[in-house]
Design a protein around this motif. Structure first.
Motif, PDB file in Angstrom:
ATOM      1  N   SER A  86       0.839  -1.211   0.000  1.00  0.00           N
ATOM      2  CA  SER A  86       0.000   0.000   0.000  1.00  0.00           C
ATOM      3  C   SER A  86       0.868   1.252   0.000  1.00  0.00           C
ATOM      4  O   SER A  86       0.410   2.326  -0.368  1.00  0.00           O
ATOM      5  CB  SER A  86      -0.989  -0.005   1.164  1.00  0.00           C
ATOM      6  OG  SER A  86      -0.325  -0.098   2.390  1.00  0.00           O
ATOM      7  N   ASP A  87       2.137   1.123   0.377  1.00  0.00           N
ATOM      8  CA  ASP A  87       3.033   2.274   0.260  1.00  0.00           C
ATOM      9  C   ASP A  87       3.036   2.806  -1.176  1.00  0.00           C
ATOM     10  O   ASP A  87       3.068   4.005  -1.404  1.00  0.00           O
ATOM     11  CB  ASP A  87       4.475   1.889   0.643  1.00  0.00           C
ATOM     12  CG  ASP A  87       4.622   1.627   2.139  1.00  0.00           C
ATOM     13  OD1 ASP A  87       3.799   2.136   2.919  1.00  0.00           O
ATOM     14  OD2 ASP A  87       5.560   0.907   2.520  1.00  0.00           O
ATOM     15  N   ASP A 181      -6.239   5.767   4.978  1.00  0.00           N
ATOM     16  CA  ASP A 181      -5.348   4.599   4.982  1.00  0.00           C
ATOM     17  C   ASP A 181      -5.886   3.609   6.024  1.00  0.00           C
ATOM     18  O   ASP A 181      -5.752   3.827   7.226  1.00  0.00           O
ATOM     19  CB  ASP A 181      -3.937   5.080   5.325  1.00  0.00           C
ATOM     20  CG  ASP A 181      -2.902   3.959   5.357  1.00  0.00           C
ATOM     21  OD1 ASP A 181      -3.287   2.776   5.346  1.00  0.00           O
ATOM     22  OD2 ASP A 181      -1.699   4.295   5.410  1.00  0.00           O
ATOM     23  N   TYR A 184      -5.176  -1.024   9.102  1.00  0.00           N
ATOM     24  CA  TYR A 184      -5.514  -1.811  10.309  1.00  0.00           C
ATOM     25  C   TYR A 184      -7.002  -1.997  10.528  1.00  0.00           C
ATOM     26  O   TYR A 184      -7.418  -2.463  11.580  1.00  0.00           O
ATOM     27  CB  TYR A 184      -4.889  -1.125  11.533  1.00  0.00           C
ATOM     28  CG  TYR A 184      -3.396  -1.053  11.436  1.00  0.00           C
ATOM     29  CD1 TYR A 184      -2.637  -2.204  11.585  1.00  0.00           C
ATOM     30  CD2 TYR A 184      -2.748   0.135  11.154  1.00  0.00           C
ATOM     31  CE1 TYR A 184      -1.263  -2.164  11.463  1.00  0.00           C
ATOM     32  CE2 TYR A 184      -1.372   0.187  11.031  1.00  0.00           C
ATOM     33  CZ  TYR A 184      -0.635  -0.967  11.192  1.00  0.00           C
ATOM     34  OH  TYR A 184       0.721  -0.935  11.070  1.00  0.00           O
ATOM     35  N   THR A 207      -4.154  -2.880   2.726  1.00  0.00           N
ATOM     36  CA  THR A 207      -2.970  -3.690   2.462  1.00  0.00           C
ATOM     37  C   THR A 207      -3.205  -5.153   2.797  1.00  0.00           C
ATOM     38  O   THR A 207      -4.041  -5.464   3.648  1.00  0.00           O
ATOM     39  CB  THR A 207      -1.765  -3.165   3.276  1.00  0.00           C
ATOM     40  OG1 THR A 207      -0.648  -4.022   3.054  1.00  0.00           O
ATOM     41  CG2 THR A 207      -2.052  -3.127   4.778  1.00  0.00           C
ATOM     42  N   SER A 209      -0.661  -6.738   3.924  1.00  0.00           N
ATOM     43  CA  SER A 209       0.501  -6.990   4.781  1.00  0.00           C
ATOM     44  C   SER A 209       0.133  -7.354   6.213  1.00  0.00           C
ATOM     45  O   SER A 209       0.887  -8.057   6.880  1.00  0.00           O
ATOM     46  CB  SER A 209       1.398  -5.753   4.817  1.00  0.00           C
ATOM     47  OG  SER A 209       1.922  -5.487   3.548  1.00  0.00           O
ATOM     48  N   LYS A 210      -0.974  -6.833   6.720  1.00  0.00           N
ATOM     49  CA  LYS A 210      -1.303  -7.053   8.117  1.00  0.00           C
ATOM     50  C   LYS A 210      -2.367  -8.139   8.266  1.00  0.00           C
ATOM     51  O   LYS A 210      -2.062  -9.249   8.642  1.00  0.00           O
ATOM     52  CB  LYS A 210      -1.751  -5.732   8.754  1.00  0.00           C
ATOM     53  CG  LYS A 210      -0.640  -4.751   9.142  1.00  0.00           C
ATOM     54  CD  LYS A 210       0.151  -4.129   8.075  1.00  0.00           C
ATOM     55  CE  LYS A 210       1.342  -3.315   8.463  1.00  0.00           C
ATOM     56  NZ  LYS A 210       1.320  -1.946   8.000  1.00  0.00           N
ATOM     57  N   ARG A 218       4.020  -8.107  -0.746  1.00  0.00           N
ATOM     58  CA  ARG A 218       3.907  -6.705  -1.173  1.00  0.00           C
ATOM     59  C   ARG A 218       2.663  -6.474  -2.031  1.00  0.00           C
ATOM     60  O   ARG A 218       2.745  -6.302  -3.251  1.00  0.00           O
ATOM     61  CB  ARG A 218       5.169  -6.253  -1.943  1.00  0.00           C
ATOM     62  CG  ARG A 218       6.501  -6.561  -1.296  1.00  0.00           C
ATOM     63  CD  ARG A 218       6.643  -5.986   0.099  1.00  0.00           C
ATOM     64  NE  ARG A 218       6.398  -4.575   0.161  1.00  0.00           N
ATOM     65  CZ  ARG A 218       5.505  -4.006   1.004  1.00  0.00           C
ATOM     66  NH1 ARG A 218       4.794  -4.737   1.846  1.00  0.00           N
ATOM     67  NH2 ARG A 218       5.317  -2.705   0.989  1.00  0.00           N
TER      68      ARG A 218
HETATM   69  C1  LIG Z   1       1.977  -1.107   7.320  1.00  0.00           C
HETATM   70  C2  LIG Z   1       1.334   0.153   6.873  1.00  0.00           C
HETATM   71  C3  LIG Z   1       1.302   0.531   5.532  1.00  0.00           C
HETATM   72  C4  LIG Z   1       2.139  -0.126   4.460  1.00  0.00           C
HETATM   73  O1  LIG Z   1       1.872  -1.368   4.213  1.00  0.00           O
HETATM   74  P1  LIG Z   1       2.448  -2.121   2.950  1.00  0.00           P
HETATM   75  O2  LIG Z   1       3.211  -3.242   3.526  1.00  0.00           O
HETATM   76  O3  LIG Z   1       3.266  -1.191   2.109  1.00  0.00           O
HETATM   77  O4  LIG Z   1       1.207  -2.529   2.256  1.00  0.00           O
HETATM   78  C5  LIG Z   1       0.586   1.649   5.166  1.00  0.00           C
HETATM   79  N1  LIG Z   1      -0.034   2.394   6.079  1.00  0.00           N
HETATM   80  C6  LIG Z   1       0.004   2.092   7.382  1.00  0.00           C
HETATM   81  C7  LIG Z   1      -0.701   2.971   8.337  1.00  0.00           C
HETATM   82  C8  LIG Z   1       0.700   0.972   7.810  1.00  0.00           C
HETATM   83  O5  LIG Z   1       0.786   0.711   9.102  1.00  0.00           O
END
Ligand SMILES: *Cc1c(COP(=O)(O)O)cnc(C)c1O
Length: 356
Positions: A86-87, A181, A184, A207, A209-210, A218
């Motif tokens: 998501s970055d 964003d 979470y 994302t 990722s979490k 990624r």
């Molecule tokens: C972890 C995080 C992201 C980035 O996650 P990616 O691994 O790049 O998808 C973006 N925003 C917040 C608030 C995060 O904690």
């Protein structure tokens, strides 16, 4: 640094990721990864055959993954934009909507990358301080007069903003994109996704990722009005049309499809969070109310830095942010019950030594 680097970049403070030791010496509670493995379908999807196809370029339309995301949230593929983490979605949104004469309004305490992108793309940031209790001053964001970017729930504070308040910010900024964003949101926040049909200026970023256990794959995505998605596609196709590799696409599709596994992991993490929070409060910690997969916690009688260092010596990694208002606190990712039991027993040791 070489003599050739542009001056604007030599002044940049790049994002500093949390420590990522590549061995297993630590219980790793510092970068909000999921303690549970990816959905079983993900393991099965990465076959030798799939690997052999790596000789071919990936699908630049990302259609299968867009479809899987659209199916999961009952929206259309036209509402979905997919990125390399998501970055990257955040970066493309900055490129699409902000520049030297189009500033961005962000909270002072939030995800560190917003300030880094503002610097990188030479966008003047309008930084609004959180209140004393780390809540978001909603009125100030309602009169932003620029693109708005904030995380909900916020990091590292773990605090969620109710949907009605998010809607106020979106509704009061009809001339500008409001990017929420939601990295979470699956751990107890209220998503703004239900608003994307009504507000053409709303972008919801998520994302894998979490909550989907795929930090290493990624994959991130943004959801919004098709016109916004078109804008972002213009940027992506002018930068990196093959941004999703073949294996991540397969993994993402399977992770999105397995709703039962996803919900079970989120429930387990939320239950472990409640229990860990209760235990830390009993030990005298100060905590914010968490709607995330981490706790924002200040230990009693020692500084955040001391606690972080003592935990690290004992093999437990958490995240410490040295900045002024955050210095009493550390951010503790929710791991498995077993990992949290170790955190708690090491914490009792540390507190006993510090306050004998
Ligand atoms: C972890 C995080 C992201 C980035 O996650 P990616 O691994 O790049 O998808 C973006 N925003 C917040 C608030 C995060 O904690």
């Amino acid at each position: 640094m070489s003599q050739f680097l542009r001056p604007a970049l030599s002044a940049l403070d790049p994002y500093v990721p949390g420590e990522q030791p590549q061995d297993k010496r630590y219980i790793k509670l510092n970068t909000n990864e999921n303690p549970y493995p990816p959905a079983p379908g993900v393991m099965d999807a990465i076959t030798r055959e799939a690997v052999s196809q790596l000789k071919l370029y990936s699908d630049p339309t990302i259609a299968p993954l867009k479809q899987a995301i659209a199916d999961c949230y009952a929206i259309k593929p036209e509402n979905v934009f997919v990125t390399n983490g998501s970055d990257e979605a955040l970066g493309f949104a900055f490129l699409a909507y902000a520049d030297g004469s189009h500033p961005v309004t962000i909270p002072d305490i939030s995800y560190g990358f917003y300030k880094v992108f503002a610097q990188l793309f030479q966008v003047p940031p309008k930084v609004i301080p959180l209140r004393e209790d780390f809540s978001l001053p909603v009125e100030k964001f309602c009169s932003a007069g620029s693109m708005v970017v904030f995380a909900n729930p916020n990091a590292p504070t773990a605090i969620a903003l109710p949907l009605s308040e998010v809607e106020r910010i979106v509704a009061f900024n009809p001339e500008h994109v409001v990017l929420v964003d939601e990295a979470y949101v699956d751990f107890g926040g209220e998503s703004a996704l239900s608003l994307i049909d009504r507000y053409p200026n709303l972008l919801v970023v998520r994302t894998f990722s979490k909550s989907r256990s795929l930090a290493g794959a990624r994959i991130g995505y943004a959801m919004g009005n098709p016109a916004l998605i078109d804008d972002l596609e213009r940027v992506r196709n002018s930068f990196h049309p093959y941004n999703i590799n073949r294996l991540s696409m397969l993994a993402g599709v399977e992770a999105m499809k397995d709703t039962a596994y996803f919900e079970d992991c989120c429930q387990r993490i939320m239950k472990t969070r409640q229990e860990t929070a209760k235990a830390l409060i009993a030990l005298g910690f100060t905590l914010t109310e968490s709607s995330t997969n981490f706790l924002f916690a200040a230990p009693p009688g020692i500084s955040g830095k001391e606690y972080y260092e003592q935990l690290k010596e004992r093999g437990v990694l958490v995240r410490y942010f040295g900045t002024e208002r955050l210095s009493p606190y550390v951010r503790i990712t929710i791991g498995t019950d077993e990992e949290m039991a170790v955190l708690l027993s090491k914490t009792r040791e540390i507190l006993k030594e510090a306050n004998p």
